[in-house]
Design a protein around this motif. Sequence first.
Motif, PDB file in Angstrom:
ATOM      1  N   GLU A   1       0.739  -1.097   0.146  1.00 51.28           N
ATOM      2  CA  GLU A   1       0.242  -0.061  -0.137  1.00 51.28           C
ATOM      3  C   GLU A   1       0.817   1.202   0.039  1.00 51.28           C
ATOM      4  O   GLU A   1       0.362   2.219  -0.437  1.00 51.28           O
ATOM      5  CB  GLU A   1      -1.003  -0.080   1.194  1.00 51.28           C
ATOM      6  N   ALA A   2       2.093   1.107   0.771  1.00 53.53           N
ATOM      7  CA  ALA A   2       3.068   2.461   0.617  1.00 53.53           C
ATOM      8  C   ALA A   2       3.679   2.671  -0.732  1.00 53.53           C
ATOM      9  O   ALA A   2       3.933   3.773  -1.068  1.00 53.53           O
ATOM     10  CB  ALA A   2       3.917   2.230   1.828  1.00 53.53           C
ATOM     11  N   LEU A   3       4.144   1.467  -1.338  1.00 54.06           N
ATOM     12  CA  LEU A   3       4.801   1.754  -2.603  1.00 54.06           C
ATOM     13  C   LEU A   3       4.210   1.922  -3.840  1.00 54.06           C
ATOM     14  O   LEU A   3       4.512   2.213  -4.797  1.00 54.06           O
ATOM     15  CB  LEU A   3       5.632   0.504  -2.751  1.00 54.06           C
ATOM     16  N   ASP A   4       2.477   1.390  -3.668  1.00 54.56           N
ATOM     17  CA  ASP A   4       1.616   1.504  -4.974  1.00 54.56           C
ATOM     18  C   ASP A   4       1.642   2.940  -5.544  1.00 54.56           C
ATOM     19  O   ASP A   4       1.612   3.073  -6.801  1.00 54.56           O
ATOM     20  CB  ASP A   4       0.280   0.796  -4.690  1.00 54.56           C
ATOM     21  N   PRO A   5       1.392   3.939  -4.721  1.00 54.26           N
ATOM     22  CA  PRO A   5       1.464   5.243  -5.238  1.00 54.26           C
ATOM     23  C   PRO A   5       2.537   5.709  -6.157  1.00 54.26           C
ATOM     24  O   PRO A   5       2.636   6.510  -6.784  1.00 54.26           O
ATOM     25  CB  PRO A   5       0.816   6.118  -4.369  1.00 54.26           C
ATOM     26  N   LEU A   6       3.741   4.988  -5.797  1.00 57.86           N
ATOM     27  CA  LEU A   6       5.080   5.353  -6.065  1.00 57.86           C
ATOM     28  C   LEU A   6       5.520   4.946  -7.427  1.00 57.86           C
ATOM     29  O   LEU A   6       6.004   5.227  -8.449  1.00 57.86           O
ATOM     30  CB  LEU A   6       6.096   5.359  -4.994  1.00 57.86           C
ATOM     31  N   VAL A   7       5.494   3.400  -7.520  1.00 64.49           N
ATOM     32  CA  VAL A   7       6.102   2.707  -8.407  1.00 64.49           C
ATOM     33  C   VAL A   7       4.894   1.764  -9.174  1.00 64.49           C
ATOM     34  O   VAL A   7       5.415   1.060 -10.150  1.00 64.49           O
ATOM     35  CB  VAL A   7       7.162   1.784  -7.782  1.00 64.49           C
ATOM     36  N   GLY A   8       3.770   1.621  -8.864  1.00 67.30           N
ATOM     37  CA  GLY A   8       2.712   0.850  -9.297  1.00 67.30           C
ATOM     38  C   GLY A   8       3.020  -0.705  -9.082  1.00 67.30           C
ATOM     39  O   GLY A   8       3.731  -1.207  -9.596  1.00 67.30           O
ATOM     40  N   MET A   9       2.399  -1.026  -7.889  1.00 66.40           N
ATOM     41  CA  MET A   9       2.453  -2.437  -7.481  1.00 66.40           C
ATOM     42  C   MET A   9       1.375  -3.278  -8.200  1.00 66.40           C
ATOM     43  O   MET A   9       0.524  -2.690  -8.288  1.00 66.40           O
ATOM     44  CB  MET A   9       2.691  -2.521  -5.815  1.00 66.40           C
TER      45      MET A   9
ATOM     46  N   ARG B   1       8.639 -10.165 -15.216  1.00 67.76           N
ATOM     47  CA  ARG B   1       7.788  -8.577 -14.994  1.00 67.76           C
ATOM     48  C   ARG B   1       8.006  -8.144 -13.612  1.00 67.76           C
ATOM     49  O   ARG B   1       8.067  -6.796 -13.599  1.00 67.76           O
ATOM     50  CB  ARG B   1       6.482  -8.857 -15.806  1.00 67.76           C
ATOM     51  N   TRP B   2       7.623  -8.974 -12.764  1.00 67.31           N
ATOM     52  CA  TRP B   2       7.263  -8.102 -11.399  1.00 67.31           C
ATOM     53  C   TRP B   2       8.387  -8.566 -10.402  1.00 67.31           C
ATOM     54  O   TRP B   2       8.200  -8.204  -9.422  1.00 67.31           O
ATOM     55  CB  TRP B   2       5.956  -8.861 -10.792  1.00 67.31           C
ATOM     56  N   GLU B   3       9.506  -9.107 -10.873  1.00 69.69           N
ATOM     57  CA  GLU B   3      10.503  -9.522  -9.800  1.00 69.69           C
ATOM     58  C   GLU B   3      11.097  -8.649  -9.064  1.00 69.69           C
ATOM     59  O   GLU B   3      11.190  -8.364  -7.890  1.00 69.69           O
ATOM     60  CB  GLU B   3      11.679 -10.393 -10.407  1.00 69.69           C
ATOM     61  N   GLY B   4      11.417  -7.400  -9.679  1.00 71.48           N
ATOM     62  CA  GLY B   4      12.014  -6.128  -9.261  1.00 71.48           C
ATOM     63  C   GLY B   4      11.156  -5.763  -8.412  1.00 71.48           C
ATOM     64  O   GLY B   4      11.449  -5.045  -6.969  1.00 71.48           O
ATOM     65  N   GLU B   5       9.786  -5.416  -8.522  1.00 68.64           N
ATOM     66  CA  GLU B   5       8.901  -4.572  -7.403  1.00 68.64           C
ATOM     67  C   GLU B   5       8.539  -5.520  -6.381  1.00 68.64           C
ATOM     68  O   GLU B   5       8.644  -4.930  -5.156  1.00 68.64           O
ATOM     69  CB  GLU B   5       7.373  -4.258  -8.425  1.00 68.64           C
ATOM     70  N   ILE B   6       8.623  -6.854  -6.594  1.00 72.31           N
ATOM     71  CA  ILE B   6       8.220  -7.722  -5.516  1.00 72.31           C
ATOM     72  C   ILE B   6       9.361  -7.707  -4.348  1.00 72.31           C
ATOM     73  O   ILE B   6       9.237  -7.674  -3.006  1.00 72.31           O
ATOM     74  CB  ILE B   6       7.749  -9.017  -5.821  1.00 72.31           C
ATOM     75  N   ALA B   7      10.617  -7.648  -4.974  1.00 76.89           N
ATOM     76  CA  ALA B   7      11.665  -7.562  -4.146  1.00 76.89           C
ATOM     77  C   ALA B   7      11.788  -6.256  -3.308  1.00 76.89           C
ATOM     78  O   ALA B   7      11.840  -6.193  -2.279  1.00 76.89           O
ATOM     79  CB  ALA B   7      13.119  -7.604  -4.959  1.00 76.89           C
ATOM     80  N   MET B   8      11.355  -5.112  -3.928  1.00 78.84           N
ATOM     81  CA  MET B   8      11.446  -3.917  -3.354  1.00 78.84           C
ATOM     82  C   MET B   8      10.370  -3.848  -2.382  1.00 78.84           C
ATOM     83  O   MET B   8      10.253  -3.468  -0.900  1.00 78.84           O
ATOM     84  CB  MET B   8      11.086  -2.768  -4.445  1.00 78.84           C
ATOM     85  N   MET B   9       9.258  -4.534  -2.487  1.00 78.35           N
ATOM     86  CA  MET B   9       7.991  -4.732  -1.494  1.00 78.35           C
ATOM     87  C   MET B   9       8.309  -5.698  -0.356  1.00 78.35           C
ATOM     88  O   MET B   9       8.337  -5.190   0.888  1.00 78.35           O
ATOM     89  CB  MET B   9       6.771  -5.240  -2.153  1.00 78.35           C
ATOM     90  N   VAL B  10       9.064  -6.590  -0.587  1.00 80.18           N
ATOM     91  CA  VAL B  10       9.671  -7.387   0.580  1.00 80.18           C
ATOM     92  C   VAL B  10      10.546  -6.796   1.385  1.00 80.18           C
ATOM     93  O   VAL B  10      10.801  -6.793   2.629  1.00 80.18           O
ATOM     94  CB  VAL B  10      10.343  -8.817   0.066  1.00 80.18           C
ATOM     95  N   GLY B  11      11.490  -5.958   0.726  1.00 77.42           N
ATOM     96  CA  GLY B  11      12.463  -5.012   1.227  1.00 77.42           C
ATOM     97  C   GLY B  11      11.913  -4.226   2.357  1.00 77.42           C
ATOM     98  O   GLY B  11      12.203  -3.865   3.383  1.00 77.42           O
ATOM     99  N   ALA B  12      10.708  -3.392   1.724  1.00 78.05           N
ATOM    100  CA  ALA B  12       9.955  -2.229   2.601  1.00 78.05           C
ATOM    101  C   ALA B  12       9.285  -3.179   3.660  1.00 78.05           C
ATOM    102  O   ALA B  12       9.114  -2.718   4.831  1.00 78.05           O
ATOM    103  CB  ALA B  12       9.116  -1.678   1.697  1.00 78.05           C
ATOM    104  N   ALA B  13       8.933  -4.325   3.306  1.00 77.08           N
ATOM    105  CA  ALA B  13       8.174  -5.022   4.609  1.00 77.08           C
ATOM    106  C   ALA B  13       9.164  -5.628   5.898  1.00 77.08           C
ATOM    107  O   ALA B  13       8.954  -5.535   6.952  1.00 77.08           O
ATOM    108  CB  ALA B  13       7.567  -6.366   4.078  1.00 77.08           C
ATOM    109  N   ARG B  14      10.506  -5.680   5.378  1.00 77.94           N
ATOM    110  CA  ARG B  14      11.694  -6.044   6.243  1.00 77.94           C
ATOM    111  C   ARG B  14      11.920  -4.560   7.079  1.00 77.94           C
ATOM    112  O   ARG B  14      12.774  -4.864   7.772  1.00 77.94           O
ATOM    113  CB  ARG B  14      12.773  -6.615   5.436  1.00 77.94           C
ATOM    114  N   GLY B  15      11.758  -3.433   6.653  1.00 80.56           N
ATOM    115  CA  GLY B  15      11.987  -2.407   7.269  1.00 80.56           C
ATOM    116  C   GLY B  15      13.071  -1.675   6.532  1.00 80.56           C
ATOM    117  O   GLY B  15      13.815  -0.827   7.126  1.00 80.56           O
TER     118      GLY B  15
END
Length: 415
Positions: free
Chosen positions: A80-88, A135-149
Motif C-alpha cells: 500500500e505504501a509503494l503502490d502510489p510511487l512505483v505501481g505495485m 515482469r514483477w520480480e523487481g517490484e516484489i523484491a522492493m516490496m519484501v525489502g520494505a516489509a523488512r524495514g
Amino acid sequence: MSRSARLSLWNAAFVIARRDFTAIVFSKVFLLFLIGPLFFLAISAGGGMIGGMAASGINNPALGIAMSAQDNAAVKQANEALDPLVGMPDILLIEEASRDDPAALLDDEDRNLFAVLTGTLDNPLLTGPKEDVERWEGEIAMMVGAARGEAIPQAGIRTSITDGGIINRQTARDATARAGILVLFMLTMFLAGMILSNLVEEKGNKIIEILAAAIPMDAVFVGKLFAMLGVSLVGLTVWGTAAGAILYFGASALPPIPPPAVGWPMFFALFVTYFSMSYLLIGSVFITIGSMAPTVREVQTISLPATILNLGIFFLAMYALSKPGSPLEVAAAIFPLSSPYMMLARAAQDGVLWWHLAALAWQVLWVAIFVKVGATLFRRTVLKSGGAGRVRDTERKGLLAMLGLAKLGILSNRS
C-alpha cells in the motif's frame, strides 16, 4: 497470317498482363474491392480495442501472499505504501493450509493468481510463470525489502518457474507456422477467384478467341496469371499496410508474438514469395477450369471440386505440420499444390534457407507444367484446333484477330 506478325511468347504474355492489370487496377470496382476488407479489418480492430479496454479494468490477476499472518500483514502494508510511487501488483492474502503448495494456488481459477510469494520475509520464494516472474520480480523484491524495514532492498528474492516454458520455443514456432498457413490459404482462395470471372467474361465477349488466334495460347494464360498476381499483390500491399498500422498502434494490447526461426524480415519475404507461387499454382488450375466453362454458372459448378481439393490440401498441410520429419510431412512439402504451405511452415520452424531455393524452383516447374496442360486442353476442347479440316477456319480467325487486336491495342505495330 505469317508467323512474323505474331508476338513471341514472353512479349505476348507481357502485353496481355499489362492490359489486364491496367484495366483492373484503374477501375472503380477494384477500389471497392480494396476497401471492402478494410472495413472488416477496422471492425475487428475496434472490437478488439473495446474488448481490451473492458478486460483491462476487471479480473486483473493478483499476487498471492502465502506467508505467516505477521509477514502477510507487513507485505500488505509495504504494498500500500509503494503502490502510489512505483505501481505495485494487486495482492491477495492467503492464510489457509493450502498456502504451502504454490502450484495448487496457481491452478485455482477462483483465486486468479499470476504468481505466489511463499516462505518468510528473510527467505521469500516467488513462484509463477516465467513472463510474470520476470515482469514483477523487481517490484516484489522492493516490496519484501520494505516489509523488512529496509529503505533499499539488501537482497533479491528466490524464484521458481512453474511452467517450465509452457510456451517453449518449438511450440511458439509451431503457432507462427499454423498462423502463416492459415493466412496464406485465406488470401489465396479469396484472390484466386478473380481469374475465373475475368476469363469467363472474355469468353462471353469472344475476346479470348481473338487472342488465341493471334497470340500463343500459352502466352495468354501466362499473361493473365501474372496480371492477376500483380493485382493480388497490390491488394496484399494495401491490406498489409493497414494491418501493420493497426498492429503497430495496438502493440501494447497484444501478447508477445513468437518470432519465426528465419526472423521476421525473411519470413515476410518468404510469405510474399510463397503466396505468389501458391497463387500461380492454384490460378493455373482455375484458369484451365474457366477457359473450358462457357458460363459463370458452369464455372461455379466445375470449380467446386477444385475448391474442395484446395481445402483438402490446407487440412493436409495443417496435419502434416504436427508430424515434422515424417513421410507425410515430406510428401506434403513435395506435392506442388501443398508445397508453398509446408515450406512457409518450415520457414517458421527451421532457419535453413537453401531448401527454399530448391522448393521455389520445383514450384516454378509445376506452374509451367500446369499452364502448358491448361493451354493444350483449351486448344483441343474449346478451339478444337489441330485438325486438317480446320485450316481455313484458322486463317479466317487469324484475319479477324488482326482487326480485333488492333482495336484492343494489344497487337504491336509490327506488320
